[in-house]
Scaffold this active site. Structure first.
Site, PDB file in Angstrom:
ATOM      1  N   PHE A   1       0.818  -1.244   0.128  1.00  0.00           N
ATOM      2  CA  PHE A   1       0.016  -0.282   0.024  1.00  0.00           C
ATOM      3  C   PHE A   1       0.991   1.194  -0.090  1.00  0.00           C
ATOM      4  O   PHE A   1       2.064   1.344   0.607  1.00  0.00           O
ATOM      5  CB  PHE A   1      -0.842   0.046   1.218  1.00  0.00           C
ATOM      6  CG  PHE A   1      -1.828   1.222   1.239  1.00  0.00           C
ATOM      7  CD1 PHE A   1      -2.921   1.367   0.259  1.00  0.00           C
ATOM      8  CD2 PHE A   1      -1.733   2.002   2.353  1.00  0.00           C
ATOM      9  CE1 PHE A   1      -3.647   2.555   0.497  1.00  0.00           C
ATOM     10  CE2 PHE A   1      -2.364   3.216   2.555  1.00  0.00           C
ATOM     11  CZ  PHE A   1      -3.449   3.381   1.571  1.00  0.00           C
TER      12      PHE A   1
ATOM     13  N   ASP B   1       7.183  -3.268   8.306  1.00  0.00           N
ATOM     14  CA  ASP B   1       5.589  -2.844   7.855  1.00  0.00           C
ATOM     15  C   ASP B   1       4.765  -4.038   8.300  1.00  0.00           C
ATOM     16  O   ASP B   1       4.770  -4.697   7.440  1.00  0.00           O
ATOM     17  CB  ASP B   1       5.513  -2.160   6.651  1.00  0.00           C
ATOM     18  CG  ASP B   1       3.957  -1.645   6.580  1.00  0.00           C
ATOM     19  OD1 ASP B   1       3.040  -2.055   7.304  1.00  0.00           O
ATOM     20  OD2 ASP B   1       4.214  -0.872   5.485  1.00  0.00           O
TER      21      ASP B   1
ATOM     22  N   HIS C   1      -0.256  -5.870   7.678  1.00  0.00           N
ATOM     23  CA  HIS C   1      -0.840  -6.875   7.637  1.00  0.00           C
ATOM     24  C   HIS C   1      -0.432  -8.208   8.461  1.00  0.00           C
ATOM     25  O   HIS C   1      -0.927  -9.369   8.191  1.00  0.00           O
ATOM     26  CB  HIS C   1      -0.506  -7.358   5.960  1.00  0.00           C
ATOM     27  CG  HIS C   1      -1.088  -6.490   4.978  1.00  0.00           C
ATOM     28  ND1 HIS C   1      -0.837  -6.704   3.687  1.00  0.00           N
ATOM     29  CD2 HIS C   1      -1.230  -5.087   5.275  1.00  0.00           C
ATOM     30  CE1 HIS C   1      -1.161  -5.526   3.056  1.00  0.00           C
ATOM     31  NE2 HIS C   1      -1.240  -4.669   3.926  1.00  0.00           N
TER      32      HIS C   1
ATOM     33  N   GLN D   1      -6.641  -0.012  10.790  1.00  0.00           N
ATOM     34  CA  GLN D   1      -7.621   0.700   9.835  1.00  0.00           C
ATOM     35  C   GLN D   1      -8.788  -0.520   9.771  1.00  0.00           C
ATOM     36  O   GLN D   1      -8.754  -1.581  10.158  1.00  0.00           O
ATOM     37  CB  GLN D   1      -6.980   1.145   8.775  1.00  0.00           C
ATOM     38  CG  GLN D   1      -7.749   1.325   7.595  1.00  0.00           C
ATOM     39  CD  GLN D   1      -8.002   0.360   6.585  1.00  0.00           C
ATOM     40  OE1 GLN D   1      -7.469  -0.687   6.548  1.00  0.00           O
ATOM     41  NE2 GLN D   1      -8.938   0.339   6.001  1.00  0.00           N
TER      42      GLN D   1
ATOM     43  N   LYS E   1      -8.386  -4.058   8.516  1.00  0.00           N
ATOM     44  CA  LYS E   1      -7.257  -4.992   9.290  1.00  0.00           C
ATOM     45  C   LYS E   1      -7.881  -5.815  10.319  1.00  0.00           C
ATOM     46  O   LYS E   1      -9.028  -5.805  10.795  1.00  0.00           O
ATOM     47  CB  LYS E   1      -6.385  -4.325  10.121  1.00  0.00           C
ATOM     48  CG  LYS E   1      -5.537  -3.123   9.205  1.00  0.00           C
ATOM     49  CD  LYS E   1      -4.928  -3.766   8.023  1.00  0.00           C
ATOM     50  CE  LYS E   1      -4.019  -2.590   6.978  1.00  0.00           C
ATOM     51  NZ  LYS E   1      -4.935  -1.728   6.221  1.00  0.00           N
TER      52      LYS E   1
ATOM     53  N   ARG F   1       7.279  16.143  24.001  1.00  0.00           N
ATOM     54  CA  ARG F   1       7.287  15.915  25.364  1.00  0.00           C
ATOM     55  C   ARG F   1       8.213  14.673  25.937  1.00  0.00           C
ATOM     56  O   ARG F   1       8.481  13.830  25.181  1.00  0.00           O
ATOM     57  CB  ARG F   1       5.986  15.708  25.671  1.00  0.00           C
ATOM     58  CG  ARG F   1       4.942  16.807  25.691  1.00  0.00           C
ATOM     59  CD  ARG F   1       3.632  16.515  26.226  1.00  0.00           C
ATOM     60  NE  ARG F   1       2.717  17.755  26.141  1.00  0.00           N
ATOM     61  CZ  ARG F   1       1.579  17.769  25.483  1.00  0.00           C
ATOM     62  NH1 ARG F   1       1.184  16.844  24.856  1.00  0.00           N
ATOM     63  NH2 ARG F   1       0.945  18.867  25.459  1.00  0.00           N
TER      64      ARG F   1
ATOM     65  N   TYR G   1       3.788  21.173  29.318  1.00  0.00           N
ATOM     66  CA  TYR G   1       3.766  22.205  28.266  1.00  0.00           C
ATOM     67  C   TYR G   1       5.612  22.292  28.066  1.00  0.00           C
ATOM     68  O   TYR G   1       5.985  23.327  27.647  1.00  0.00           O
ATOM     69  CB  TYR G   1       3.412  23.700  28.664  1.00  0.00           C
ATOM     70  CG  TYR G   1       2.074  23.737  28.585  1.00  0.00           C
ATOM     71  CD1 TYR G   1       1.433  22.913  27.333  1.00  0.00           C
ATOM     72  CD2 TYR G   1       1.185  24.271  29.603  1.00  0.00           C
ATOM     73  CE1 TYR G   1      -0.093  23.225  27.241  1.00  0.00           C
ATOM     74  CE2 TYR G   1      -0.095  24.243  29.489  1.00  0.00           C
ATOM     75  CZ  TYR G   1      -0.645  23.837  28.346  1.00  0.00           C
ATOM     76  OH  TYR G   1      -2.086  23.766  27.996  1.00  0.00           O
TER      77      TYR G   1
ATOM     78  N   ARG H   1      -1.002  10.927  18.669  1.00  0.00           N
ATOM     79  CA  ARG H   1      -1.656  10.019  19.576  1.00  0.00           C
ATOM     80  C   ARG H   1      -2.670   9.279  19.413  1.00  0.00           C
ATOM     81  O   ARG H   1      -3.575   9.893  18.694  1.00  0.00           O
ATOM     82  CB  ARG H   1      -1.686  10.957  21.080  1.00  0.00           C
ATOM     83  CG  ARG H   1      -0.625  11.464  21.756  1.00  0.00           C
ATOM     84  CD  ARG H   1      -1.243  12.446  22.731  1.00  0.00           C
ATOM     85  NE  ARG H   1      -1.968  13.386  22.645  1.00  0.00           N
ATOM     86  CZ  ARG H   1      -1.676  14.654  22.406  1.00  0.00           C
ATOM     87  NH1 ARG H   1      -0.446  14.967  22.374  1.00  0.00           N
ATOM     88  NH2 ARG H   1      -2.877  15.683  22.035  1.00  0.00           N
TER      89      ARG H   1
END
Ligand SMILES: Cc1ncc(COP(=O)(O)O)c(C=O)c1O
Length: 401
Positions: free
Chosen positions: A94, A165, A168, A191, A194, A223, A230, A240
């Site tokens: 993909f 990757d 799959h 996704q 999957k 962070r 902050y 996230r």
């Protein structure tokens, strides 16, 4: 609730039940919809999912992210990949396996595949290595592992990083090791299609404490653990995962082992039947595979044994029969995006093995040929009733002239 499609024999996806609904409802009612950050955790589920997924994939760390594309990007950034670097990627995957490289300002270099396993041909990797090469992205297409022991040896020899990757490859294992643990990092997608899903979502696994900290920082605005929220120490962005996804993934992951077992049992039967038909074969498990995730799986046919049928005709017939099928990924080198040598401002793509006239099928002969005579099935076929598998085999038989 498990649903079946019109014909009632093919399993629909996703599968969900009261436990999933309750998990989401609990998040809503808790009012804690945000994961927070390592220094200031707010939610519960995404943190717990990270532990559960790490344990399932037998890795030390798991960093949950918004999707599988940014998982690759964050892993590459944490490994120091960027401007002027080349990253070798399978040509048969993909778009995201390569777009994530482009996002880091590095240049993807495409590698042809093995005609039987349909994953990156490790024998072709060495010729693509230049002094600019910094990493390799093997893609375990359809859950079928790349020959990771040989690839890792090569990477060590040339001091290259590996990001597997595993979009799959949930549950896949090569030579006893879970996918994602051979390389420096392994990335996953959750996704909608999957085998473990929350509609969108992704994760990175790794076994190095320092690298895991860097990844946390990159996906959480730079962070760092145990600091005021902050305080931003490095370049980072917001990739996230939300608490809703974390909660749903926890209940979905519980369902995976049983579905995985069924897929493997049905795959054995399906492949046995398919291999009895002349002129067609399915993606062959890479020798050394000890467990296969079975996401989508391509089949390759010889048009001469099927009365000269084209890929499109083959696909349309399967589709008309409501069989869960797809056309397979066009090779990356053939995409319009990778014909454009000016893809991103200020980046020199002139040495890439794609772009303009270089995006030529003759450079990638195996994948170019395979693409013209293959279609793929969804993993849902392998959790459907035996009758569904019989139907697919009968339809394929009927196409032989
Ligand atoms: C091989 C591969 N890598 C990466 C991705 C990207 O995952 P996502 O869609 O979660 O961004 C996908 C998604 O389909 C994929 O198939």
């Amino acid at each position: 609730m498990p649903k079946k499609n019109q014909e009632k024999i093919f399993q629909e996806w996703p599968i969900f039940d009261a436990e999933d609904i309750e998990a989401i409802t609990k998040v809503i009612n808790s009012g804690k919809w945000w994961v927070g950050s390592p220094g200031d955790p707010r939610g519960e589920h995404t943190w717990r999912f990270q532990e559960e997924f790490a344990s399932f994939q037998e890795a030390k760390h798991c960093i949950a992210v918004a999707n599988g594309t940014v998982a690759i990007e964050a892993a590459l950034l944490a490994l120091g990949i960027g401007l002027g670097d080349e990253v070798i990627v399978s040509d048969y995957t993909f778009f995201a396996s390569a777009s994530a490289v482009v996002a880091t300002n590095a240049v993807p270099i495409f590698c042809d595949i093995d005609p039987e396993t349909l994953v990156m041909d490790v024998d072709k990797v060495e010729d693509l290595i230049t002094k600019r090469t910094k990493a390799i992205i093997p893609v375990h297409l359809g859950g079928n592992p790349v020959e990771m022991d040989r690839l890792k040896k090569l990477a060590n020899q040339y001091n290259l990083k590996i990001v597997e990757d595993c979009a799959h490859a949930h549950g896949s294992r090569y030579k006893g090791v879970r996918a994602g643990n051979w390389g420096d990092a392994g990335t996953f997608s959750f996704q909608a299609s999957k085998v473990v899903t929350s509609g969108e979502g992704g994760a990175i696994i790794c076994n190095d404490d320092e690298l895991a900290d860097k990844m946390y920082s990159i996906i959480d605005c730079g962070r760092m653990k145990n600091y005021f929220s902050y305080a931003h120490f490095t370049y980072g962005t917001n990739y996230r995962m939300s608490e809703f996804l974390g909660a749903l993934l926890r209940t979905q992951l519980k369902k995976f082992p049983q579905q995985h077992k069924l897929r493997n049992e049905n795959a054995r039967y399906f492949l046995k039947k398919l291999n009895e038909i002349e002129g067609i074969y399915s993606m062959k498990p890479t020798p050394g595979t000890t467990e296969l995730g079975w996401y989508v799986f391509p089949i390759v046919f010889n048009p001469q044994k099927f009365g000269g049928l084209t890929k499109e005709e083959f696909y349309n017939i399967l589709n008309r029969n409501l069989i869960p099928t797809d056309r397979c990924y066009p090779p990356l080198h053939s995409l319009t995006c990778f014909k454009d040598i000016n893809l991103r401002k200020g980046i020199d793509y002139s040495k890439a093995n794609w772009g303009g006239d270089k995006s030529n099928d003759a450079r990638f002969p195996i994948v170019s040929d395979i693409y013209t005579r293959s279609v793929e099935f969804s993993h849902t076929l392998l959790i459907s009733e035996t009758q569904a598998i019989e139907k697919v085999i009968n339809v394929i038989h009927s196409l032989q002239k």
